[in-house]
Design a protein around this motif. Structure first.
Motif, PDB file in Angstrom:
ATOM      1  N   PRO A  26       0.826  -1.209   0.000  1.00 15.73           N
ATOM      2  CA  PRO A  26       0.000   0.000   0.000  1.00 15.73           C
ATOM      3  C   PRO A  26       0.860   1.260   0.000  1.00 15.73           C
ATOM      4  N   THR A  27       0.239   2.380  -0.298  1.00 16.66           N
ATOM      5  CA  THR A  27       0.932   3.664  -0.246  1.00 16.66           C
ATOM      6  C   THR A  27       1.464   3.914   1.165  1.00 16.66           C
ATOM      7  N   THR A  79      -0.201   0.229  -4.298  1.00 24.42           N
ATOM      8  CA  THR A  79      -1.649   0.289  -4.510  1.00 24.42           C
ATOM      9  C   THR A  79      -2.264   1.570  -3.950  1.00 24.42           C
ATOM     10  N   GLY A  80      -3.502   1.812  -4.365  1.00 23.11           N
ATOM     11  CA  GLY A  80      -4.258   2.921  -3.792  1.00 23.11           C
ATOM     12  C   GLY A  80      -4.620   4.022  -4.765  1.00 23.11           C
ATOM     13  N   LYS A  84     -11.093  -0.003  -5.887  1.00 25.33           N
ATOM     14  CA  LYS A  84     -10.845  -1.431  -5.701  1.00 25.33           C
ATOM     15  C   LYS A  84     -11.824  -2.273  -6.514  1.00 25.33           C
ATOM     16  N   VAL A 155      -5.945  -7.224  -7.542  1.00 27.29           N
ATOM     17  CA  VAL A 155      -5.775  -5.830  -7.945  1.00 27.29           C
ATOM     18  C   VAL A 155      -5.714  -5.782  -9.469  1.00 27.29           C
ATOM     19  N   SER A 166      -4.739  -0.382  -8.400  1.00 32.29           N
ATOM     20  CA  SER A 166      -5.959  -0.158  -7.613  1.00 32.29           C
ATOM     21  C   SER A 166      -5.740  -0.538  -6.150  1.00 32.29           C
ATOM     22  N   HIS A 167      -6.709  -0.170  -5.333  1.00 38.11           N
ATOM     23  CA  HIS A 167      -6.783  -0.730  -3.986  1.00 38.11           C
ATOM     24  C   HIS A 167      -7.030  -2.239  -4.110  1.00 38.11           C
TER      25      HIS A 167
END
Length: 289
Positions: A26-27, A79-80, A84, A155, A166-167
């Motif tokens: 994740p970010t 991601t993020g 999602k 994802v 994506s999330h």
């Protein structure tokens, strides 16, 4: 140095580069890139522009005759950036073997993002990678065993730089009948049911004991009250009798129960009558002054 000398270069096996805990982070997340021989690189607080392909190579500075090949590239996704997707199973989430198909569905307006990844919790690399022209990618798990049990997500991302991703989707848990995880979950549910039944039994016993204690207390209180009333009535009767025998003056002078005197023995009559004269022990006629 003789320019005509022939150099013999030894080419060592290709090293393996891996990411831990996962190549999809994740970010603002962290990742460690591991290289054989206890070499590793920490990448912290990753941003979207840190996504991309990473490789590594190794060489011996004192021996140019020994060279390593470049490792295979590892795609690192952050991601993020995009909405999602959803992940669904075409079968029940609890399977007994065979094949399982997992479908990753992205939003309809995300047509330019064609790459899909199937991820499994605890596995550093994607389980499967697939390109799809539609909004959905189907991932097939063949000959499912207990090793395939776990939490899955997916994802979608860009195929090229800047590799926006994506999330992750919500987790989808796959249980395999007979696997240690499935058995453990089954035992856990059984134990919870036993605990609930035990708690209900304890509550019922507590209610029963409380009701029995209350009933016994009320009964005991009622019995004590009745005994007290009987004692008061008995004391009242005795006081009335003694008051009639000891009274010297007043309108009730010399008054005594004829029935009582008829049944009482002679000595008791004499003692109770005081100033009265009893002429016969068994005479039932009215007592004269």
């Amino acid at each position: 140095m003789d320019s005509g000398k022939k150099w013999d270069v030894e080419l060592l096996p290709k090293p393996i580069l891996s990411a831990w805990p996962s190549s999809v982070v994740p970010t603002r997340g962290n990742v460690t890139l591991n290289f054989p021989g206890s070499f590793y690189f920490h990448l912290i607080e990753l941003e979207e522009n840190d996504a991309g392909y990473y490789t590594c190579d190794c060489y011996e500075p004192d021996d140019l005759d020994v060279l390593f090949q470049y490792s295979d590239a590892v795609l690192l996704l952050v991601t993020g950036h995009l909405p999602k997707p959803s992940l669904q199973s075409h079968q029940w989430s609890k399977v007994t073997g065979g094949n399982v198909t997992l479908s990753c569905q992205k939003p309809d307006n995300m047509t330019e993002y064609r790459m899909f990844m199937l991820l499994k919790e605890g596995v550093p690399s994607p389980v499967q990678v697939q390109s799809s022209e539609s909004n959905r990618a189907d991932f097939s798990l063949h000959n499912v065993t207990d090793k395939d049990a776990g939490n899955y997500s997916c994802v979608y991302h860009q195929k090229e730089a800047p590799f926006w991703a994506s999330h992750p989707s919500d987790h989808l848990e796959i249980l395999v009948s007979g696997s240690p995880r499935a058995l453990s979950e089954c035992y856990t549910k059984i134990n919870l049911i036993r605990l609930e039944m035990s708690a209900m039994f304890v509550v019922l016993m507590a209610v029963f004991l409380a009701e029995a204690w209350y009933s016994q207390r009320v009964s005991s209180s009622r019995s004590s009250s009745e005994e007290a009333e009987e004692e008061l009535e008995s004391d009242g009767r005795h006081q009335m009798i003694l008051q009639g025998g000891n009274q010297k003056e007043g309108p009730m002078r010399g008054t005594i129960s004829a029935a009582f005197m008829a049944s009482a023995p002679c000595w008791l009559k004499t003692s109770l009558c005081g100033g009265f004269k009893v002429t016969h022990a068994h005479n039932s006629s009215p007592i004269a002054l």
